[in-house]
Design a protein around this motif. Sequence first.
Motif, PDB file in Angstrom:
ATOM      1  N   GLY A  74       0.784  -1.230   0.000  1.00  0.00           N
ATOM      2  CA  GLY A  74       0.000   0.000   0.000  1.00  0.00           C
ATOM      3  C   GLY A  74       0.815   1.278   0.000  1.00  0.00           C
ATOM      4  O   GLY A  74       0.541   2.203  -0.760  1.00  0.00           O
ATOM      5  N   ALA A  75       1.826   1.334   0.850  1.00  0.00           N
ATOM      6  CA  ALA A  75       2.640   2.556   0.940  1.00  0.00           C
ATOM      7  C   ALA A  75       3.363   2.851  -0.375  1.00  0.00           C
ATOM      8  O   ALA A  75       3.515   4.016  -0.750  1.00  0.00           O
ATOM      9  CB  ALA A  75       3.657   2.423   2.068  1.00  0.00           C
ATOM     10  N   TYR A  76       3.772   1.817  -1.077  1.00  0.00           N
ATOM     11  CA  TYR A  76       4.462   2.016  -2.353  1.00  0.00           C
ATOM     12  C   TYR A  76       3.504   2.521  -3.428  1.00  0.00           C
ATOM     13  O   TYR A  76       3.826   3.432  -4.183  1.00  0.00           O
ATOM     14  CB  TYR A  76       5.123   0.717  -2.828  1.00  0.00           C
ATOM     15  N   VAL A  77       2.330   1.921  -3.484  1.00  0.00           N
ATOM     16  CA  VAL A  77       1.356   2.298  -4.504  1.00  0.00           C
ATOM     17  C   VAL A  77       0.843   3.715  -4.271  1.00  0.00           C
ATOM     18  O   VAL A  77       0.589   4.454  -5.217  1.00  0.00           O
ATOM     19  CB  VAL A  77       0.184   1.298  -4.546  1.00  0.00           C
ATOM     20  N   LYS A  78       0.720   4.109  -3.010  1.00  0.00           N
ATOM     21  CA  LYS A  78       0.213   5.442  -2.680  1.00  0.00           C
ATOM     22  C   LYS A  78       1.311   6.501  -2.605  1.00  0.00           C
ATOM     23  O   LYS A  78       1.033   7.655  -2.330  1.00  0.00           O
ATOM     24  CB  LYS A  78      -0.537   5.401  -1.346  1.00  0.00           C
ATOM     25  N   SER A  79       2.552   6.118  -2.874  1.00  0.00           N
ATOM     26  CA  SER A  79       3.658   7.078  -2.781  1.00  0.00           C
ATOM     27  C   SER A  79       3.513   8.167  -3.843  1.00  0.00           C
ATOM     28  O   SER A  79       2.924   7.938  -4.911  1.00  0.00           O
ATOM     29  CB  SER A  79       4.997   6.370  -2.960  1.00  0.00           C
ATOM     30  N   PRO A  80       4.036   9.354  -3.569  1.00  0.00           N
ATOM     31  CA  PRO A  80       3.943  10.440  -4.554  1.00  0.00           C
ATOM     32  C   PRO A  80       4.558  10.064  -5.911  1.00  0.00           C
ATOM     33  O   PRO A  80       4.012  10.412  -6.952  1.00  0.00           O
ATOM     34  CB  PRO A  80       4.713  11.586  -3.905  1.00  0.00           C
ATOM     35  N   ARG A  81       5.660   9.348  -5.895  1.00  0.00           N
ATOM     36  CA  ARG A  81       6.308   8.980  -7.171  1.00  0.00           C
ATOM     37  C   ARG A  81       5.427   8.013  -7.968  1.00  0.00           C
ATOM     38  O   ARG A  81       5.279   8.158  -9.180  1.00  0.00           O
ATOM     39  CB  ARG A  81       7.681   8.360  -6.909  1.00  0.00           C
ATOM     40  N   ALA A  82       4.833   7.032  -7.295  1.00  0.00           N
ATOM     41  CA  ALA A  82       3.950   6.089  -7.992  1.00  0.00           C
ATOM     42  C   ALA A  82       2.752   6.826  -8.580  1.00  0.00           C
ATOM     43  O   ALA A  82       2.362   6.571  -9.724  1.00  0.00           O
ATOM     44  CB  ALA A  82       3.494   4.991  -7.047  1.00  0.00           C
ATOM     45  N   LYS A  83       2.190   7.753  -7.809  1.00  0.00           N
ATOM     46  CA  LYS A  83       1.052   8.529  -8.310  1.00  0.00           C
ATOM     47  C   LYS A  83       1.451   9.356  -9.535  1.00  0.00           C
ATOM     48  O   LYS A  83       0.672   9.486 -10.476  1.00  0.00           O
ATOM     49  CB  LYS A  83       0.494   9.429  -7.215  1.00  0.00           C
ATOM     50  N   THR A  84       2.670   9.894  -9.533  1.00  0.00           N
ATOM     51  CA  THR A  84       3.148  10.670 -10.680  1.00  0.00           C
ATOM     52  C   THR A  84       3.285   9.789 -11.908  1.00  0.00           C
ATOM     53  O   THR A  84       2.868  10.164 -13.002  1.00  0.00           O
ATOM     54  CB  THR A  84       4.506  11.341 -10.351  1.00  0.00           C
ATOM     55  N   VAL A  85       3.870   8.616 -11.736  1.00  0.00           N
ATOM     56  CA  VAL A  85       4.059   7.690 -12.861  1.00  0.00           C
ATOM     57  C   VAL A  85       2.695   7.255 -13.403  1.00  0.00           C
ATOM     58  O   VAL A  85       2.464   7.264 -14.619  1.00  0.00           O
ATOM     59  CB  VAL A  85       4.902   6.462 -12.435  1.00  0.00           C
ATOM     60  N   ILE A  86       1.791   6.918 -12.510  1.00  0.00           N
ATOM     61  CA  ILE A  86       0.453   6.484 -12.927  1.00  0.00           C
ATOM     62  C   ILE A  86      -0.237   7.592 -13.716  1.00  0.00           C
ATOM     63  O   ILE A  86      -0.813   7.359 -14.777  1.00  0.00           O
ATOM     64  CB  ILE A  86      -0.372   6.046 -11.701  1.00  0.00           C
TER      65      ILE A  86
END
Length: 96
Positions: A74-86
């Motif tokens: 969860g913490a990885y998927v919700k990270s700012p970087r993951a959100k940017t990539v998505i």
Amino acid sequence: MKNLSFTSLHLLVVAMAALLTGARLAEAVTCSTMELSPCIGAFTSTAPPSAACCSKLKEQQPCFCGYIKNPKLGAYVKSPRAKTVISTCGVSFPKC
């Protein structure tokens, strides 16, 4: 009048069958974080996501809520970087 009703009913049945087929296709996705391996570079650096990464994110989108609910992911998927990539890939972030 009977022909019009029959035609409307036929169109409704065809539309529902198409929707149900689409739902089955979404269910056919295998949720595996290993499928997101093309995104590792984009998730861990400021490198832009590759076309392969974006393709996998779109494919795995039905799995995001499951990943978010997983205490280890969860913490990885919700990270700012993951959100940017998505977001860069044009994939909408889920509201679980």
